[in-house]
Design an enzyme around this catalytic site. Structure first.
Site, PDB file in Angstrom:
ATOM      1  N   HIS A  97       0.814  -1.207   0.000  1.00 44.54           N
ATOM      2  CA  HIS A  97       0.000   0.000   0.000  1.00 44.54           C
ATOM      3  C   HIS A  97       0.852   1.264   0.000  1.00 44.54           C
ATOM      4  CE1 HIS A  97      -4.194  -1.678   1.161  1.00 44.54           C
ATOM      5  NE2 HIS A  97      -3.495  -2.561   0.449  1.00 44.54           N
ATOM      6  N   HIS A 259      -1.820 -12.544  -1.977  1.00 38.09           N
ATOM      7  CA  HIS A 259      -2.867 -13.269  -1.268  1.00 38.09           C
ATOM      8  C   HIS A 259      -2.481 -14.709  -0.961  1.00 38.09           C
ATOM      9  CE1 HIS A 259      -6.261 -10.270  -2.509  1.00 38.09           C
ATOM     10  NE2 HIS A 259      -5.282  -9.718  -1.827  1.00 38.09           N
TER      11      HIS A 259
END
EC number: 1.11.1.21
Length: 728
Positions: A97, A259
């Protein structure tokens, strides 16, 4: 990756409780904002102007730092426990991020300045609970001090997280110096978190934005506007990742790779969550999103409202993401927080619980995970990665390196022992200097040869400016080094006047060829250097014509990039659609900016101050380095004078809108009404905007003639050398 949706509808602007009077922006919201030219000017830097981060980084014991980071991964703290006993997933999300705000349209965002520490990013819904990740890092940052910036530490920690879980990364480069105040960027038009007023037509995302909603990094993990449609979500994914310079394969690798680790957090209703860091109480000390659900942490944590774990081994690299994605059919369900997610049909419980040993869960996925199976293009890539785990690992390693280094610019800026040797095309590779450079005598002779060709001041200055002014201080791309102006797509850009450009380059290439052939040794001049040299010769000639003898310096050392070293597609976003310096506007003008706003935006990308922007516009106008129809407020064009400012500020001139020409104005004699000049909004802003007028008045004064030339040459040279990181 967590993408919280719990603070929808709240205003993203933190308001204080103390009454205050309205600011100038409150009174005049449409006023041109030139303050962005003076942000991070150094006055707020506690380290001082003499601090050299590159030199400090060289003192860093990287092995010792990485050892401490490895230890931190499994040093679970009661105040914010580690999922599965390992902080790896949290720190990967933190690094992702930090870098993932990068957008290719203007090169802004990204990890290069450590902006995740500041508002608004530190309080974006998508960054919920990353304040805990940075707080966990503080003892290590405190220990190593200025030898490692926050910007570098955030990315390095993500790398170490991957390595600690068995993944081989592609490398790491330091060199991201911290800034000390938030960057003022256009993140979208919305005034509420998760607003999505940025679309028009058939879901056309406005430029330069790279996310689907205010406060998200990319997409809504529940699907477009919360609609759990994997195919529709794939369209959003493709658009947003492309705006971060990622192709389909890189996109699949990044989503699946990220993920493979960790989990999302949606143990309870989002209404239990408190204010974000910027809206929190003073005693919270910069920590936000305090939850009153149960213990508020660990098994009770709420971040995204989603409760998904993708892998049977969430703290170890594996291919389980793809194995699970294709092994099951999926049914729509909801998390404990009420968010849309998917559960494997008829599946055994095989996913470990993050906090209760021996407890297992049925495999779960996000809507955006299923996009990798149900979008036909993503599905082919995903199946190839399923069947070829080594290809997946390599693709993720490379895509992760690109994600975390995309905004660092050329490799000459990379620091540290883990810099990969391989050159990557997205790094805009420029060959290393492999020959002796021209000296002062050569430079003087070459300037004379250039002027003897009959090329005009306008042609020489326009070409050099077109070459250098592509530079973006945001992601360190563009600039004169590499001479990519001679290659596609830049040679064909309308703003670069292709026919004139081809003529000038042809003449300069002839001079280059003759000079290099005449040398008895290995000395050469690159076309990149010669373009800048020719521009300098043009400026000198124009200054002399105005009675000011100046020497425009040239520091050789630029090299010429080849077509093979140039990803033409990736340079398309650098094309000027509005260039106030050249008074250029094409038919694809930026809809979210007025021309004068685009000028300031371009000046900020060029790292110019307000006075530098002002003097350059005034000089380029009288040199006719752009649109010759408007803004050439002089009777002696191609002469470097302050005439632009003198005539713009002439009180005997009245400006009126030109009939039938949007954005064009006529300067008429107040007494006779006779037309004297035509100008654009960009020209007139220097007489209209109070601060820019103050700058313009300095250069329009009777005693400013020499200062104007001196300041123009200094600002010109700054732009010509903007990409010369080898000189720093």
């Amino acid at each position: 990756m967590d993408n919280p949706t719990d603070t929808a509808g709240k205003c993203p602007v933190a308001h204080g409780n103390k009454p205050r009077g309205p600011s100038n922006r409150d009174w005049w919201p449409n006023q041109l904002n030139v303050q962005i030219l003076h942000h991070n000017s150094g006055r707020a830097d506690p380290l001082g102007k003499d601090f050299d981060y590159a030199e400090e980084f060289k003192k860093l014991d990287l092995d010792a730092l990485k050892k401490d980071l490895h230890a931190l991964m499994t040093d679970s703290q009661d105040w914010w426990p580690a999922d599965f006993g390992h902080y790896g997933g949290l720190f990967i999300r933190m690094a992702w991020h930090s870098a993932g705000t990068y957008r290719i349209t203007d090169g802004r965002g990204g990890a290069g300045q450590g902006q995740q520490r500041f508002a608004p990013l530190n309080s974006w819904p998508d960054n919920a609970n990353l304040d805990k990740a940075r707080r966990l890092l503080w003892p290590i940052k405190q220990k190593y001090g200025n030898r490692i910036s926050w910007a570098d530490l955030l990315i390095l920690t993500g790398n170490v997280a991957l390595e600690s879980m068995g993944f081989k990364t592609f490398g790491f480069a330091g060199g991201r110096a911290d800034v000390w105040e938030p960057e003022e960027l256009y993140w979208g038009p919305e005034g509420t978190w998760l607003g999505d007023e940025r679309y028009s037509g058939e879901r056309q995302l406005a430029e330069p934005l790279g996310a689907v909603q205010m406060g998200l990094i990319y997409v809504n993990p529940e699907g477009p506007n919360g609609n759990p449609d994997p195919v529709a979500a794939a369209r959003d994914i493709r658009e947003t990742f492309a705006r971060m310079a990622m192709n389909d394969e890189e996109t699949v690798a990044l989503i699946a790779g990220g993920h493979t680790f960790g989990k999302t957090h949606g143990a309870g209703d989002p209404s239990f969550i408190g204010a974000e860091p910027e809206g929190g109480a003073i005693e919270d000390q910069g920590l936000g999103w305090k939850s009153s659900f149960g213990t508020g942490v660990g098994k009770d944590a709420i971040t995204a409202g989603l409760e998904v774990t993708w892998s049977q081994t969430p703290t170890k690299w594996s291919n389980y993401f793809f194995e699970n994605l294709f092994a099951y059919e999926w049914e729509l369900t909801k998390s404990p927080a009420g968010a849309h997610q998917w559960r494997a049909k008829n599946a055994e419980a095989s996913i470990p619980d993050a906090y209760e040993p021996g407890k297992k869960h049925v495999p779960t996925m996000l809507t955006t995970d299923l996009s990798l199976r149900f979008d036909p293009i993503y599905e082919k890539i995903s199946r190839r990665f399923l069947e070829n785990p080594d290809q997946f690992a390599d693709a993720f390693a490379r895509a992760w390196f690109k994600l975390t280094h995309r905004d660092m610019g050329p490799k000459v800026r990379y620091l540290g022992p883990e810099v990969p040797a391989e050159d990557l095309i997205w790094q805009d590779v420029i060959p290393a200097v492999d020959h002796p450079l021209v000296d002062d005598k050569d430079i003087a002779e070459l300037k004379a040869k250039v002027l003897a060709t009959g090329l005009t001041v306008q042609e020489l200055v326009s070409t050099a400016w077109a070459s250098a002014s592509t530079f973006r201080g945001s992601d360190k791309r563009g600039g004169a080094n590499g001479a990519r102006i001679r290659l596609a797509p830049q040679k064909d850009w309308e703003a670069n006047q292709p026919a004139q450009l081809a003529k000038v380059l042809g003449v300069l290439e002839g001079i280059q060829k003759d000079f290099n052939a005449a040398q008895t040794g290995a000395k050469k001049i690159s076309l990149a250097d010669l373009i800048v040299l020719a521009g300098a010769a043009g400026v000198e000639k124009a200054a002399a014509a105005g009675g000011n003898a100046v020497s425009v310096p040239l520091t050789p050392g630029r090299m010429d990039a080849s077509e093979a070293q140039t990803d033409a597609h990736s340079f398309a976003p650098l094309e000027p659609r509005i260039d106030g310096f050249r008074n250029y506007v094409n038919g694809k003008r930026l809809q979210f900016m007025k021309p004068e706003e685009a000028l300031v935006d371009r000046a900020q990308l060029l790292t110019l101050t307000g006075p530098e922007m002002t003097v350059l516009v005034g000089g380029l106008r009288v040199l006719k380095a752009g649109n010759p129809e408007h803004g050439v407020f002089t009777s002696r064009p191609e002469t470097l004078t302050n005439d632009f400012f003198v005539n713009l500020l002439d009180v005997a001139t009245q400006w009126v809108p030109a009939t039938g020409k949007e954005g064009v104005y006529e300067g008429r004699d107040r007494k006779t009404g006779a037309a004297k000049w035509t100008g654009t909004r960009v020209d007139l802003i220097f007489g209209s905007h109070s601060q820019l007028r103050a700058f313009a008045e300095v250069y329009g004064q009777a005693d400013a003639k020499q200062k104007f030339v001196k300041d123009f040459v200094a600002a010109w040279n700054k732009v010509m050398n903007a990409d010369r990181f080898d000189l720093v």
